[in-house]
Design an enzyme around this catalytic site. Structure first.
Site, mmCIF file in Angstrom:
data_model
loop_
_atom_site.group_PDB
_atom_site.id
_atom_site.type_symbol
_atom_site.label_atom_id
_atom_site.label_comp_id
_atom_site.label_asym_id
_atom_site.label_seq_id
_atom_site.Cartn_x
_atom_site.Cartn_y
_atom_site.Cartn_z
ATOM 1 N NE ARG A 8 5.645 5.760 -1.702
ATOM 2 C CZ ARG A 8 5.075 6.904 -2.014
ATOM 3 N NH1 ARG A 8 5.824 7.973 -2.228
ATOM 4 N NH2 ARG A 8 3.768 7.023 -2.088
ATOM 5 C CG HIS A 17 -0.514 0.162 2.503
ATOM 6 N ND1 HIS A 17 -1.255 0.756 3.512
ATOM 7 C CD2 HIS A 17 0.683 -0.175 3.058
ATOM 8 C CE1 HIS A 17 -0.547 0.770 4.616
ATOM 9 N NE2 HIS A 17 0.624 0.198 4.377
ATOM 10 C CG HIS A 18 3.715 2.391 2.553
ATOM 11 N ND1 HIS A 18 2.871 3.348 3.074
ATOM 12 C CD2 HIS A 18 4.003 1.548 3.576
ATOM 13 C CE1 HIS A 18 2.658 3.098 4.363
ATOM 14 N NE2 HIS A 18 3.320 2.005 4.691
ATOM 15 C CB SER A 19 4.250 0.476 -4.109
ATOM 16 O OG SER A 19 5.297 -0.151 -3.415
ATOM 17 C CG ASN A 70 2.210 6.576 1.235
ATOM 18 O OD1 ASN A 70 2.106 5.379 1.495
ATOM 19 N ND2 ASN A 70 3.371 7.158 1.026
#
Ligand SMILES: [Zn+2]
Length: 369
Positions: free
Chosen positions: A142, A134-136, A177
């Site tokens: 990342r 979910h941060h990529s 993000n």
């Protein structure tokens, strides 16, 4: 009782991160816990089904990611094979020889579960996969994440399964993000409502996704950042569900519910301070289960994101799987309000955060008029 698919294969443990919180033991230990509770393996209870993941194609990865990211991950993996050591793709995201394949199988595990839900083999699914996603965003892997499994699942549901209204509920302690950035202006086809419930970005990585980030264009008002203060605990999440999430879900009427299922909001997690308990995750799934039964033919698919206390990760996932099956939680912790739910924090959730969210969302949602 509902049939629940558990997606797992050894490839998820082969993504080797070395001495790192996002380690293979997370899934290895969880599988052990699931076997102890007869959810996985030869002695499993009949309503828990094993689902084998498959690899997604690079064309499918390109639904959410650029060639530059695919090439970067590929190059990192080639280097790690050549040098026989780990390669860092960003400050905290590690590649090993199996990383590229594991990432393709992580997304593909979610696709396989979605297929099994559509074929009627299972009602709901959980991908016990690594690496998380979910941060990529489009161009960057990342925050321990490689490809964005949940974003790609949205694309799969809308492009291939032709659904029109999909929801993501991201309950990892960190903001989703990457997912938010990918969908900030909306989908090519269909509609997405995205909730990210996370510890306030001023107090935790990634430091973005504030309440007034609500999307733009056709996505405006359909990105919802619920930024909980540290030590918010179970009572705050109940308030958020009662007053924000459930009314919006009833108005949106999703055809499918996806969860970015992170477990690092647990009070024993080494990286965060939100103060959830094992049974908080049962509460969340129980509420989403009610909505899925009402509007989405019961359909829920969860993908593993964070969760770094190995013991409680296994307990919380066990609880989630039982809740997906419409059964009661096995693990219940004693609710120590004084430690986990400070009164002033609860007051902040109730009198500041929730009214602020309602005011920001009111122009887009009848529920808050
Ligand atoms: Zn997290």
């Amino acid at each position: 009782m509902k049939n629940v698919g558990i997606v797992y294969q050894d490839i998820y443990a082969k993504h080797d991160t070395g001495n790192h919180p996002e380690c293979a033991d997370r899934v290895i230990n969880t599988i052990k816990r699931l076997k102890e509770n007869q959810m996985y393996g030869d002695n499993r209870i009949a309503h828990f089904k094993k689902i084998d993941p498959r690899k997604v194609s690079l064309d499918q990865i390109r639904w959410s990611h650029s060639n530059s990211l695919i090439n970067k991950v590929n190059a990192a993996v080639e280097t790690t094979i050549k040098k026989n050591s780990h390669v860092y793709i960003d400050g905290d995201t590690v590649a090993s020889p199996a990383t590229f394949d594991a990432a393709l199988y992580a997304t593909g595990g979610n696709f396989a579960a979605i297929d099994a839900i559509f074929s009627g083999e299972i009602d709901r699914g959980f991908a016990l996969c690594r690496p998380p996603g979910h941060h990529s965003n489009k161009d960057y892997a990342r925050g321990f994440c490689i490809f964005n499994n949940i974003a790609l699942s949205v694309e799969y549901l809308t492009r291939v399964k032709k659904l029109n209204r999909v929801v993501i509920v991201d309950f990892d302690a960190h903001a989703g993000n990457g997912t938010e950035e990918i969908f900030y202006s909306g989908l090519e086809q269909g509609e997405l409502l995205f909730f990210s419930i996370h510890q306030h970005p001023n107090t935790l990585y990634p430091g973005t996704c504030f309440v007034d980030d609500i999307g733009k264009g056709k996505q405006q008002g359909k990105i919802v950042n619920i930024t909980l203060a540290p030590y918010s605990g179970q009572k705050s999440i109940e308030l958020a569900f009662e007053q924000i999430i459930m009314p919006m879900l009833r108005e949106f009427q999703p055809e499918f519910i996806l969860c970015s299922a992170g477990f690092d909001a647990h009070h024993n997690d080494p990286l965060t301070n939100l103060g959830f308990m094992d049974q908080t995750y049962s509460y969340i799934i129980h509420e989403l289960g009610r909505i899925s039964d009402e509007f989405a033919k019961g359909r829920i698919q969860c993908t593993l994101e964070g969760g770094y206390n190995i013991k409680h990760l296994g307990n919380s996932i066990t609880n989630v799987l039982n809740s997906l099956a419409d059964d009661n939680p096995i693990f219940k912790e004693t609710d120590d309000f004084s430690i986990r739910q400070k009164a002033e924090i609860l007051e902040y959730t109730e009198n500041k955060l929730i009214p602020q969210l309602k005011a920001i969302l009111a122009p887009y949602w009848k529920a808050f008029h």
